[in-house]
Structure formats: structure tokens, C-alpha cells
Motif scaffolding. Structure first.
Motif, PDB file in Angstrom:
ATOM      1  N   LEU B 174       0.938  -1.292   0.232  1.00  0.00           N
ATOM      2  CA  LEU B 174       0.160  -0.020  -0.146  1.00  0.00           C
ATOM      3  C   LEU B 174       0.880   1.071   0.127  1.00  0.00           C
ATOM      4  O   LEU B 174       2.074   1.308   0.798  1.00  0.00           O
ATOM      5  N   ARG B 176       3.614   4.195  -0.207  1.00  0.00           N
ATOM      6  CA  ARG B 176       4.429   3.891  -1.306  1.00  0.00           C
ATOM      7  C   ARG B 176       5.448   2.955  -0.848  1.00  0.00           C
ATOM      8  O   ARG B 176       6.487   2.493  -1.357  1.00  0.00           O
ATOM      9  N   TYR B 180       4.962  -3.079  -8.152  1.00  0.00           N
ATOM     10  CA  TYR B 180       3.827  -2.852  -9.375  1.00  0.00           C
ATOM     11  C   TYR B 180       5.073  -4.301 -10.467  1.00  0.00           C
ATOM     12  O   TYR B 180       6.119  -3.625 -10.299  1.00  0.00           O
ATOM     13  N   ARG B 199       9.214   0.093  -8.335  1.00  0.00           N
ATOM     14  CA  ARG B 199       8.361   0.459  -6.937  1.00  0.00           C
ATOM     15  C   ARG B 199       7.772   1.801  -7.235  1.00  0.00           C
ATOM     16  O   ARG B 199       7.095   1.961  -6.150  1.00  0.00           O
ATOM     17  N   GLU B 200       7.930   2.319  -8.285  1.00  0.00           N
ATOM     18  CA  GLU B 200       6.949   3.432  -8.997  1.00  0.00           C
ATOM     19  C   GLU B 200       5.610   2.728  -9.779  1.00  0.00           C
ATOM     20  O   GLU B 200       5.685   1.729 -10.353  1.00  0.00           O
ATOM     21  N   PRO B 201       4.082   3.339  -9.890  1.00  0.00           N
ATOM     22  CA  PRO B 201       3.350   2.581 -10.617  1.00  0.00           C
ATOM     23  C   PRO B 201       3.544   2.128 -12.130  1.00  0.00           C
ATOM     24  O   PRO B 201       4.978   2.487 -12.492  1.00  0.00           O
ATOM     25  N   MET B 203       1.832   1.748 -15.989  1.00  0.00           N
ATOM     26  CA  MET B 203       0.067   1.318 -16.493  1.00  0.00           C
ATOM     27  C   MET B 203      -0.062   0.945 -17.887  1.00  0.00           C
ATOM     28  O   MET B 203       0.869   1.151 -17.960  1.00  0.00           O
ATOM     29  N   SER B 204      -1.744   1.010 -18.098  1.00  0.00           N
ATOM     30  CA  SER B 204      -1.480   0.935 -19.568  1.00  0.00           C
ATOM     31  C   SER B 204      -1.016   0.298 -20.566  1.00  0.00           C
ATOM     32  O   SER B 204       0.099   0.755 -21.478  1.00  0.00           O
ATOM     33  N   VAL B 217       3.258   2.228 -19.567  1.00  0.00           N
ATOM     34  CA  VAL B 217       3.912   3.711 -19.019  1.00  0.00           C
ATOM     35  C   VAL B 217       4.131   3.405 -17.765  1.00  0.00           C
ATOM     36  O   VAL B 217       4.332   1.780 -17.049  1.00  0.00           O
ATOM     37  N   PHE B 219       6.590   4.990 -13.764  1.00  0.00           N
ATOM     38  CA  PHE B 219       6.786   6.226 -13.398  1.00  0.00           C
ATOM     39  C   PHE B 219       8.293   6.400 -12.293  1.00  0.00           C
ATOM     40  O   PHE B 219       8.041   7.079 -11.561  1.00  0.00           O
ATOM     41  N   GLY B 222      10.305   9.069 -11.751  1.00  0.00           N
ATOM     42  CA  GLY B 222       9.990  10.311 -11.172  1.00  0.00           C
ATOM     43  C   GLY B 222       9.000  10.505 -12.145  1.00  0.00           C
ATOM     44  O   GLY B 222       7.724  10.781 -10.955  1.00  0.00           O
ATOM     45  N   ALA B 223       8.452  10.227 -12.790  1.00  0.00           N
ATOM     46  CA  ALA B 223       7.360  10.961 -13.126  1.00  0.00           C
ATOM     47  C   ALA B 223       6.587  10.092 -14.856  1.00  0.00           C
ATOM     48  O   ALA B 223       7.605   8.749 -14.830  1.00  0.00           O
ATOM     49  N   SER B 224       5.521  10.012 -15.689  1.00  0.00           N
ATOM     50  CA  SER B 224       5.180   9.014 -16.535  1.00  0.00           C
ATOM     51  C   SER B 224       6.142   9.454 -17.760  1.00  0.00           C
ATOM     52  O   SER B 224       6.614  10.657 -17.931  1.00  0.00           O
ATOM     53  N   ARG B 424      -4.666  -5.347 -12.833  1.00  0.00           N
ATOM     54  CA  ARG B 424      -4.805  -4.551 -13.210  1.00  0.00           C
ATOM     55  C   ARG B 424      -4.813  -4.255 -14.115  1.00  0.00           C
ATOM     56  O   ARG B 424      -4.396  -5.484 -14.982  1.00  0.00           O
ATOM     57  N   GLU B 425      -5.851  -3.788 -15.070  1.00  0.00           N
ATOM     58  CA  GLU B 425      -5.144  -3.243 -15.972  1.00  0.00           C
ATOM     59  C   GLU B 425      -5.033  -4.572 -17.589  1.00  0.00           C
ATOM     60  O   GLU B 425      -4.136  -4.808 -18.228  1.00  0.00           O
TER      61      GLU B 425
END
Lengths: 171, 434
Positions: B174, B176, B180, B199-201, B203-204, B217, B219, B222-224, B424-425
Motif C-alpha cells: 500500500l 509508497r 508494481y 517500486r513506482e507505478p 500502467m496501461s 507507462v 513512473f 519520477g514522472a510518467s 488490474r489493466e
């Protein structure tokens, strides 16, 4: 009154202020009784400028989360004071940097929420700039619904996840 | 007692991360239209070690999950023929079976197994198929899925999509402390493998049309950013890392382009990237959120999500750009389209706090016909099988994400659940090259 005593008294005042206003931060599951917040009067140190220690002690600066309504990026009036003190901190400390982390609740699709989180981050960024912070001190990152702080599917949880976190990357 | 139950539960946790759950047959629409077929166990007739996979059981699970077939229960298989000469058609007619599949596994002189199978039309007493497939011992589930594909195609005239894979994202922990993972597995949830962990999200995920690469995607910078990764080698590259959102990648049908959502201008817009030159074409220019692009099967236009009308709805824009036309008119919230080869669009449809998967068939009526095919409450991320027969989607149950597969007609639904964490996804792969 000597300086040490003055500082000690000041610290006590600050701590009690912090303890009082902490409750306004967010609906937290702590069973502590609700204490109405003291009027936010930022304690002023000598020259009226914030210093890095204030990030840990100042009751306003310690509030680092701005919450939103569902599918909205409009700032709610109760967060104006928080935006104001963080803007002042940035003004007082030009070397300080903030990353605004935008988040959404789990309802709706993930990439739409990725965009919604950015809108929320941008809304806080604009408000901080309108209150005197510089755009070059602000960075927005959206995590969409990927970083929930609460995972139940109900409004009390969703309301905690619809948020922008103010993260100091340089003090 | 409780401890014993827990121990039992622990022992029952499958070795593979994902496993299929019981099939749910929708009691309202029923499965009366499903074709009855008997699948007889494929006995091992070789001289070595029998395969560790019950091929007939895998074939049955595949056919049932599609919603188009209803297999005869094992206990009702009163005869167990292995080849045409053993078949008494009268028996299967009495059991009201339209089709009969028999098979046997032999040793392949070149190594591994040779699986021979025959499909019969019971009423016509006729052999429809007689084929043999060779496979290595570790690959026998693949062989079973290919048998199911042949049966599906012979009877329905459409290529089967059982021998395919899915990509999906899992999250364990949960806040931080979450880890993933981007995973791929067989379309029935078996054989999960990690593609990338962070350790960062993450996605997609989106498949390249040749099924060899995944765009996603991450992160981790630091950003997507959008990555494209070769599945076989793990080699990957960042293709988009602009300021702001780099999201929602989708390959064009020919694999030469990538549609994506970028907010580098300050607002999320739809772009198409030419993958060879990395040149970007901006397709939308609107103050609203524009995201979740997908190419139509002809590659000529893009369906995307936009809240330009107030709430998110699907719109269509030509790949040359120009005016976007609204596609969805029923439902408060319609987002994240997936399109099958015939052009039907599945999406997440929201009403209040309830999100379900809806299928829009634009061939009917003026605005098309929309049908809900999932029961809610937080259903999202639909992904069509490459033949359009089934849809994978994600939902939440007991505070965690789980995957379901539902037949496109909503008749049959099955849960695929990870032993640990949040899933998910899901993204259904293209057909695999036979």
C-alpha cells in the motif's frame, strides 16, 4: 526574559497550536475527540520569514494535503490558508522546491484519472503562484489512482484519495 | 480449527499465481444457445512419461469460457473413444451432443509428444477435422489451446483466440511501499511471467500487433514515461518522456505508429507517433482532457476519451486530425475504448458510483446499440479477444483488483484471480503466429 526561555515558550505555543489544528487536515481514523481549530495566525519569527524548521513546526506549513470533490479540480475555500503559507514559504526561500503530486480516487478509468490528477496538481500550482510562489519552484506529477492511501470502495476512503500532496524536494 | 483451515487454505494456494475459478453461467440469458460438445480425455499411448497436462480438461475449459460451447461433464462420458473407429454415434446422439472431440497423445519420433485429434459432427456422423500437433513436454497447455482454437474455427467459422496471452499489472502493498509488476500469462491465467517490476507505478500495457512487444507507462523516472519492451529479450527503450503526462499508448494495426496522450502543452491531447522517426502528429487541441486513444481496425481513425462535453465520452477523430465526432450517447460516463475486428467497441460505462462494461455496436440504429455485459460495481479496463468473442476486464472485490473474462454476449463469465495482491489493466494479446 532570556532568549532560551523565550524560545522554550514559543516552542510550547507552536506545539499546542499544531496539536489543535492537526484535526483539520483530513478525516483521520484516530478516535481522538474533535477540537475546533484555533484561528490560524502564523507565528512570526523575528524577520517574518519562514525557515526550514518551520516545515516541521508551523501548524500551517505542516499541512501538506489538499483534498478535492469527485471528478473536480476546483480548490475548496478551506485550503486557501494552506496554499497561502506554502506560497509564502516559496517566496521566503527561493531555493525551496515543491512537487505537487496529484491523485484521484478509484472511480473512473485509470488514464482519465491520470489526467484528472494532473489537473488537480495544476490547480494547486496556479493557486500557489497566484499567492506569490514562483512557477520555477513548482513541479506537478500526477499518479492518477495508482497511489491510494486507502483501498476501501466507499466515500470516506475515496475522499482521502482525491488529493494533491505537497512534497518539498528542496527546503 | 482455524489454524487448520488456514493451513489448508495455504496448501490450496496454487503454485501458479493465477488460476481459473468456476465458470458462472448467467442464469438470465442462460447458455441454451451454446453448442453441446463432448470432449473425451486424450489418453497417452506412448512408451515414456505421460504429459503433465490433462489436454481434454484444458480444451473443455476454453470452449466453455467462450460462451459458444457447453461441454459434457466428465461423469457423463459413458464411452471414451480415442479414434474414429471407436466412435458409436448413437451414444452421443442419445446424450444430445452436436459435436464430439476425441484425441490421443503419442511419442513424437523427433522428441516430445504428438497430439492427434478428430472432431465429429454427431448428427451427420461425419469427421470434420483430423489433425496432429507436435509439442515439447513443457508446452502441452499451448497444444491444448491450439486444439480448442481448431475446434472453434471449424465449427463457428471464426478463428479461435484461446492460444493467446494477456498482459496485466499487479500491485502488492500500500502507498509508497507498493511493488508494481507488469506480467504476461496465457489467456486462461496460467504460466504468469514478470515482464518488468518497479517500486513506482506501472500502467496501461498495450500489445504490438505482432505480439512481440509491449508498450506501457512507467513512473520509474519520477514522472510518467512510455516504454516499449521486447518480450523475448527484455530489451526496452523510452519512446516518450515529455513534461507532464505521457500516457495511454496504443499501437496502430500495422505496428508502425503509436497513439498516446501527452500534456506537454499543459493539457492532455491525443498524438500519433511515427515509431521509426519518432515524429509526433497532434490530433486534438481542446482544453478538455483527451486521453485513452485506440486505433480503429482499419487504422484510419482513433477513438478516444474526452470530457469536452462535461463528462467523459468517446469521440472519434481521423488520423490526419480534424473535427472529432462524438461516438457514445447513452450513459453518463463512457471511457477507455477497446475495439474488435468487426468494429464493436467495449468501454467502461459509469452511472453514479457504478461502473460496468458496455459494448456498443454501431451497425445498429442511429447512434448504435449499447449493451451492458458486466454486473459492476467498479468494472474497468475492458480488452477484447483478437476474435471479438470474449472480453477481459478488471474489477474490485474485497478491496483488491481481480480480472474477469466474459463472453461478448455476456452469457458466460469467469474470474481469474491472483493469489497475492491486486490485479488490474488486462490487455488481450493479438493472435499468436501458428
Amino acid at each position: 526574559m532570556n532568549t532560551t526561555l523565550r524560545f522554550a515558550l514559543f516552542s510550547v505555543l507552536m506545539l499546542s497550536l499544531a496539536a489543535c489544528t492537526k484535526q483539520t487536515k483530513a478525516p483521520e481514523p484516530e478516535p481522538e475527540p474533535y477540537v475546533p481549530p484555533a484561528p490560524v495566525e502564523t507565528p512570526v519569527v523575528d524577520d517574518g520569514r519562514y525557515s526550514p524548521e518551520d516545515l516541521d513546526t508551523d501548524s500551517c506549513l505542516r499541512q501538506r494535503v489538499v483534498y478535492f470533490d469527485f471528478d473536480q479540480d476546483a480548490l475548496k475555500p478551506e485550503f486557501t490558508a494552506i496554499i497561502g503559507c506554502h506560497a509564502k514559504y516559496l517566496q521566503d526561500r527561493p531555493s525551496a522546491r515543491i512537487t505537487l503530486e496529484g491523485n484521484a480516487d478509484e472511480r473512473g478509468t485509470r488514464e482519465y484519472n491520470h489526467a484528472l490528477g494532473e489537473r488537480r496538481g495544476n490547480a494547486v500550482s496556479s493557486a500557489v503562484q497566484a499567492s506569490g510562489g514562483s512557477g520555477s519552484q513548482l513541479n506537478v506529477v500526477s499518479y492518477g489512482e495508482e497511489r491510494p492511501v486507502c483501498t476501501s470502495s466507499n466515500e470516506s476512503c475515496w475522499s482521502q484519495n482525491r488529493r494533491v500532496e505537497i512534497v518539498y524536494t528542496a527546503k | 480449527m482455524n489454524r487448520l483451515l488456514m493451513l489448508l487454505a495455504f496448501l490450496l494456494v496454487p503454485l501458479h499465481g493465477l488460476h481459473a475459478q468456476t465458470l458462472e453461467i448467467n442464469p438470465i440469458s442462460g447458455s441454451a444457445a451454446a453448442l453441446p460438445i463432448a470432449v473425451v480425455p486424450f489418453d497417452y499411448l506412448g512408451a515414456s512419461v505421460a504429459p503433465d497436462v490433462d489436454l481434454a480438461a484444458v480444451v473443455r475449459a476454453d470452449l466453455n469460457r467462450s460462451g459458444s460451447f457447453r461441454t459434457l461433464a466428465d461423469r457423463d462420458l459413458v464411452e471414451r473413444p480415442l479414434r474414429q473407429s471407436d466412435v458409436n454415434f448413437g451414444t452421443w446422439r442419445l446424450l444430445r451432443q452436436d459435436y464430439l472431440l476425441v484425441g490421443r497423445v503419442l511419442d513424437d519420433p523427433a522428441g516430445g509428444y504428438r497430439t492427434e485429434f478428430e472432431l465429429f459432427d454427431v448428427a451427420k456422423q461425419e469427421r470434420l477435422l483430423g489433425l496432429a500437433l507436435s509439442g515439447r513436454p513443457g508446452n502441452m497447455r499451448d497444444i491444448a489451446h491450439q486444439v480448442a482454437d481448431h475446434v472453434y474455427e471449424k465449427i463457428l467459422g471464426t478463428r479461435g483466440a484461446f492460444w493467446t496471452r494477456m498482459a496485466y499489472v499487479t500491485a502488492v502493498g500500500l502507498g509508497r511501499d507498493t511493488t508494481y509488476s507488469l506480467m504476461i500469462a496465457d489467456a486462461d491465467g496460467h504460466n504468469p511471467q514478470t515482464v518488468v517490476r518497479s517500486r513506482e507505478p506501472l500502467m496501461s500495457p498495450a500489445w504490438s500487433p505482432d505480439g512481440k512487444r509491449l508498450a506501457y507507462v512507467s513512473f520509474e523516472r519520477g514522472a510518467s514515461s512510455i516504454y516499449i519492451q521486447e518480450i523475448a529479450t527484455g530489451a526496452r527503450e523510452v519512446v516518450s518522456s515529455f513534461k507532464g503526462i505521457n500516457g495511454a499508448p496504443a499501437f496502430s494495426p500495422d505496428g508502425s505508429k503509436l497513439a498516446l496522450a501527452l500534456s506537454r502543452t499543459g493539457n492532455p491531447e491525443i498524438y500519433v507517433m511515427d515509431l521509426a522517426s519518432r515524429a509526433l502528429t497532434q490530433l486534438t487541441n481542446h482544453w478538455s482532457i483527451d486521453t485513452e486513444p485506440v486505433f480503429t481496425p482499419d487504422g484510419r481513425s482513433i477513438i478516444f476519451t474526452s470530457d469536452r462535453g462535461g463528462k467523459p465520452q468517446l469521440y472519434e477523430v481521423a488520423i490526419e486530425g480534424g473535427e472529432a465526432r462524438r461516438v457514445t450517447f447513452s450513459g453518463q460516463y463512457n471511457a477507455r475504448a477497446t475495439i474488435e475486428p468487426e468494429g464493436r467497441i467495449a468501454m467502461a460505462q459509469g452511472a453514479g458510483n457504478v461502473y460496468r462494461i458496455a459494448v456498443l455496436d454501431r451497425r445498429y440504429g442511429s447512434g448504435g446499440e449499447t449493451r451492458l455485459i458486466s454486473p459492476g460495481n467498479l468494472d474497468e479496463s475492458p480488452s477484447f479477444a483478437p476474435n471479438g468473442s470474449m472480453i477481459l476486464y478488471a474489477t474490485r472485490e474485497n478491496q483488491r483488483g481481480v480480472l474477469y473474462v466474459v463472453s461478448a454476449d455476456a452469457r458466460v463469465r469467469q474470474r481469474l484471480v491472483l493469489a497475492d495482491g491486486d490485479v488490474r489493466e488486462p490487455a488481450w494479446s493479438p493472435f499468436r503466429q501458428r
